[in-house]
Design a protein around this motif. Structure first.
Motif, PDB file in Angstrom:
ATOM      1  N   LYS A 137      22.318   7.316  56.927  1.00 34.98           N
ATOM      2  CA  LYS A 137      22.458   8.648  56.100  1.00 34.98           C
ATOM      3  C   LYS A 137      22.944   7.475  55.398  1.00 34.98           C
TER       4      LYS A 137
ATOM      5  N   ARG B  92      20.477  25.529  47.401  1.00 27.79           N
ATOM      6  CA  ARG B  92      21.571  24.638  48.029  1.00 27.79           C
ATOM      7  C   ARG B  92      22.368  25.626  48.210  1.00 27.79           C
TER       8      ARG B  92
ATOM      9  N   SER C 289      19.189  23.508  55.186  1.00 27.88           N
ATOM     10  CA  SER C 289      18.827  21.475  55.187  1.00 27.88           C
ATOM     11  C   SER C 289      17.609  21.358  55.751  1.00 27.88           C
ATOM     12  N   ALA C 290      17.090  22.217  56.828  1.00 25.31           N
ATOM     13  CA  ALA C 290      16.149  21.229  57.283  1.00 25.31           C
ATOM     14  C   ALA C 290      15.006  21.747  58.172  1.00 25.31           C
TER      15      ALA C 290
ATOM     16  N   ARG D 225      11.491  16.406  61.958  1.00 25.59           N
ATOM     17  CA  ARG D 225      12.980  17.305  61.124  1.00 25.59           C
ATOM     18  C   ARG D 225      13.036  16.937  60.208  1.00 25.59           C
TER      19      ARG D 225
ATOM     20  N   THR E 177      14.709  16.824  55.946  1.00 24.15           N
ATOM     21  CA  THR E 177      16.182  18.093  55.439  1.00 24.15           C
ATOM     22  C   THR E 177      15.166  17.896  53.711  1.00 24.15           C
ATOM     23  N   HIS E 178      16.183  18.871  52.953  1.00 20.64           N
ATOM     24  CA  HIS E 178      15.855  18.979  51.477  1.00 20.64           C
ATOM     25  C   HIS E 178      16.046  17.791  50.708  1.00 20.64           C
TER      26      HIS E 178
ATOM     27  N   GLN F 147      10.259  23.340  50.802  1.00 18.20           N
ATOM     28  CA  GLN F 147      10.028  23.421  52.923  1.00 18.20           C
ATOM     29  C   GLN F 147       9.160  24.240  53.616  1.00 18.20           C
TER      30      GLN F 147
ATOM     31  N   GLN G 236      22.094  26.879  63.056  1.00 11.51           N
ATOM     32  CA  GLN G 236      21.212  25.727  63.876  1.00 11.51           C
ATOM     33  C   GLN G 236      20.522  26.363  64.584  1.00 11.51           C
TER      34      GLN G 236
END
Lengths: 364, 296
Positions: free
Chosen positions: A106, A352, A195-196, A211, A213-214, A130, A169
């Motif tokens: 990342k 977000r 976010s995911a 998975r 993510t955004h 998403q 989460q």
């Protein structure tokens, strides 16, 4: 990781398939990976430059052409080398594969896309896209992460927002139900920023656990078909590319000099807000700081107490933009040559970090 | 609205009526009108004619030629615009209008547009002109035609009055009046600052023409007198910015007999912190400057 045996796309994909099968076996058997064992991370990057130009902007220790439009890059960061495979066969949307540790991967990609005028950006997926990903397979997990504090000052959050950050989460049984319950709460709905999302995708007896993510990072925690992973990335990329293309086709303002005057084409985008802005001037001062994630430089003028205009520069490509902002909506004008990703970065980040119920209509 | 002239607001509003915008009515777009030409200029019977806009609907084979006014009208202008009513086809045959199809049924109508009530104006002509009034109340503008000064095309006239549903008009299709009237100073100053940063990151050195071409969509089509005036404005603005501290980011370089600049620092985060002060100070100083001071 030893990559000398990888001499083609096929070699790479066989290696990655072996990896995702292994990680799934370990996770099923032991619920954790062996030391040194990592999951496949795939980054979808929006690009306005060539791979050769990338090399001028990133500290690349080694580069090797593996196959047509596929390069192995060893990127140096803080004295450590990190291996990525860059597939640039789609010149606008690059795919980066890596088996590096998540935080390292990342950080490398963040450095790569964050420079001024470097022509690279994340793929900023609006909430609507998403949610579409959730429909692509069996819904497995979700990350809700409203992080106003990444954009807004502590004073602004204290005075104007109900939440500075909100993080949920959830995975396993009941996740879908939990998300539906949260989503149905009117006082929470503006802050449910995804976010995911995690899905299990199964087609013709093959499966893959993804998975997403955004900002276009795929983490594959298992599966038995790298081809299904590639197909999943491709399908999501195509939806994003279609949205970007529509923005660039309809929502850039262009002028044409004619013999008797000037013609105009294109129409601005409008972002409608559910979480109305209490103080427009303060709001603007928080979003045009030239910093990540919005990367907007700008100068503002007052049109009325709660209606302001910002004229500025998007630092990812040095494109001009103009915004008119009032409590209920934002009108965004993009320049003739502007990158449509500017609009998606602004929109997705407002969802977000400010209002997940914000809506931006893009013409078909 | 503050800091935007009535003239600029009107031009933007007419353009916006032809656009898809969820926050502004698209009454003219629904009749097929598109913005044919901004700032058209042509000749008729030996006169130069220079209204502000021509909107054309292919479906109705019809154009609206619009001149946005403040309060004043001049008799000689009326005479120029009468020609459009008497022989609209010249707009087609001379290639002024590009979006309509040639044919016997093509028509064009002229319209005065104003925020002021032109009905009391002594020079309002007795002819077929349409006169459109932007009437502002606490919530919105009502765009209406004056009685006896309506559009001849029934479908077009039926759209009026148009209620905008908001007082917050779009302002950036046409960002500032090229005449740089006092009310557009602020739009001018931020447009030049935006273009300074934009151009400085694109090319090694730049001059006032580079900034103006970047800042205003009509720059290349302006006549030389107007260009001369705007150059003087721009150099004044950028010199004021230099005095306020932009010189830490943009440096003046000598290039023969004209001023040029180049970027010396690309730290836009540092520049961002000074922007508000720049714009407010430069704006305040420019407002105290007489128009004549600009022209060398």
């Amino acid at each position: 990781m030893s990559t000398t045996s990888i001499q083609s796309r096929r070699d790479l994909f066989e290696h990655l398939e072996y990896t995702i099968e292994g990680t799934y076996d370990e996770l099923v058997d032991d619920q954790e990976l062996q030391p040194g064992q990592t999951m496949l991370k795939t980054f979808l990057i929006e690009s306005n430059v060539t791979p050769e130009q990338l090399r001028e902007r990133v500290d690349i220790a080694e580069a090797r052409e593996v196959d047509f439009d596929l390069h192995e890059l060893v990127i140096r960061r803080n004295g450590n080398d990190h291996t990525f495979f860059l597939d640039s066969s789609d010149s606008r949307f690059w795919t980066l594969y890596t088996l590096e540790e998540s935080d390292d991967a990342k950080a490398v990609v963040k450095d790569m896309v964050s420079g001024v005028r470097n022509g690279l950006d994340y793929t900023w997926m609006p909430v609507e896209q998403q949610r579409d990903i959730m429909e692509m397979g069996e819904f497995r997990d979700v990350g809700v992460s409203y992080e106003a504090d990444e954009v807004f000052s502590s004073d602004y959050i204290e005075d104007r927002l109900d939440f500075g950050d909100l993080s949920v989460q959830s995975s396993g049984r009941g996740t879908s139900t939990l998300f539906d319950i949260l989503d149905s709460q009117e006082e929470l709905s503006s802050f449910l920023s995804l976010s995911a999302v995690g899905i299990k995708r199964e087609i013709s007896g093959s499966f893959v656990l993804e998975r997403v993510t955004h900002n276009g990072r795929f983490t594959t925690s298992g599966g038995d078909s790298i081809q299904l992973h590639i197909d999943t990335v491709e399908e999501i990329k195509n939806r994003y590319a279609n949205l970007l293309q529509r923005i660039e086709e309809h929502h850039r303002i262009s002028y044409e000099s004619k013999e008797h005057g000037t013609g105009i084409d294109g129409t601005p985008l409008v972002i409608e807000l559910d979480n109305e802005i209490e103080d427009v001037r303060e709001f603007i001062e928080n979003i045009i700081t030239s910093k990540n994630p919005l990367r907007l430089w700008g100068a503002k003028t007052k049109l009325d107490d709660q209606y302001w205009k910002v004229k500025g520069i998007d630092l990812h490509n040095n494109d001009k933009y103009t915004m008119e902002i009032c409590p209920e909506w934002i009108r965004l004008y993009l320049d003739e040559e502007a990158c449509g990703n500017t609009a998606l970065r602004i929109y997705a980040n407002l969802q977000r970090h400010y209002d997940s119920n914000a809506v931006m209509e893009v013409l078909e | 609205m503050q800091n935007v002239s009535d003239h600029t607001q009107q031009i933007n509003a007419w353009i916006a009526l032809c656009q898809i915008d969820r926050m502004f009515p698209d009454s003219l777009r629904r009749l097929g009108y598109t913005v044919d030409i901004i700032d058209p200029h042509f000749f008729h019977d030996g006169d130069a004619v220079n209204p502000d806009l021509i909107l054309t609907s292919r479906g109705h084979n019809h154009s609206i030629v619009i001149d946005c006014k403040s309060k004043t009208l001049k008799e000689e202008q009326n005479e120029k615009y009468e020609a459009i009513h008497h022989s609209p086809e010249f707009l087609l045959t001379r290639g002024v209008v590009s979006s309509a199809e040639a044919g016997e049924d093509y028509d064009a109508e002229f319209a005065y547009s104003s925020f002021a009530d032109l009905s009391v104006n002594p020079f309002l002509p007795e002819n077929d002109f349409a006169v459109v009034h932007f009437d502002e109340d606490a919530k919105q503008f009502t765009i209406r035609t004056l009685e006896d000064y309506e559009f001849n095309l029934d479908e077009l006239q039926a759209q009026f009055p148009i209620r905008t549903g908001t007082r917050r008009l779009p302002t950036d299709y046409f960002p500032f009046d090229v005449g740089t009237g006092d009310d557009d100073y602020q739009q001018f100053t931020i447009s030049i600052l935006q273009s300074t940063v934009h151009v400085a990151l694109e090319q090694d050195t730049f001059d006032a023409d580079d900034l103006l071409e970047d800042a205003h969509p009509l720059w290349v089509d302006l006549d030389e007198e107007m260009k001369k005036e705007l150059r003087a404005h721009t150099e004044k603005v950028i010199n004021k910015y230099q005095q306020k501290g932009l010189n830490e980011h943009i440096e003046k370089v000598q290039a023969g007999n004209k001023d040029e600049w180049k970027a010396v620092s690309k730290s836009l985060q540092a520049l961002q912190r000074k922007v508000d002060e720049f714009v407010e100070d430069v704006q305040a100083e420019l407002e105290q400057t007489e128009i004549g001071d600009y022209v060398d």
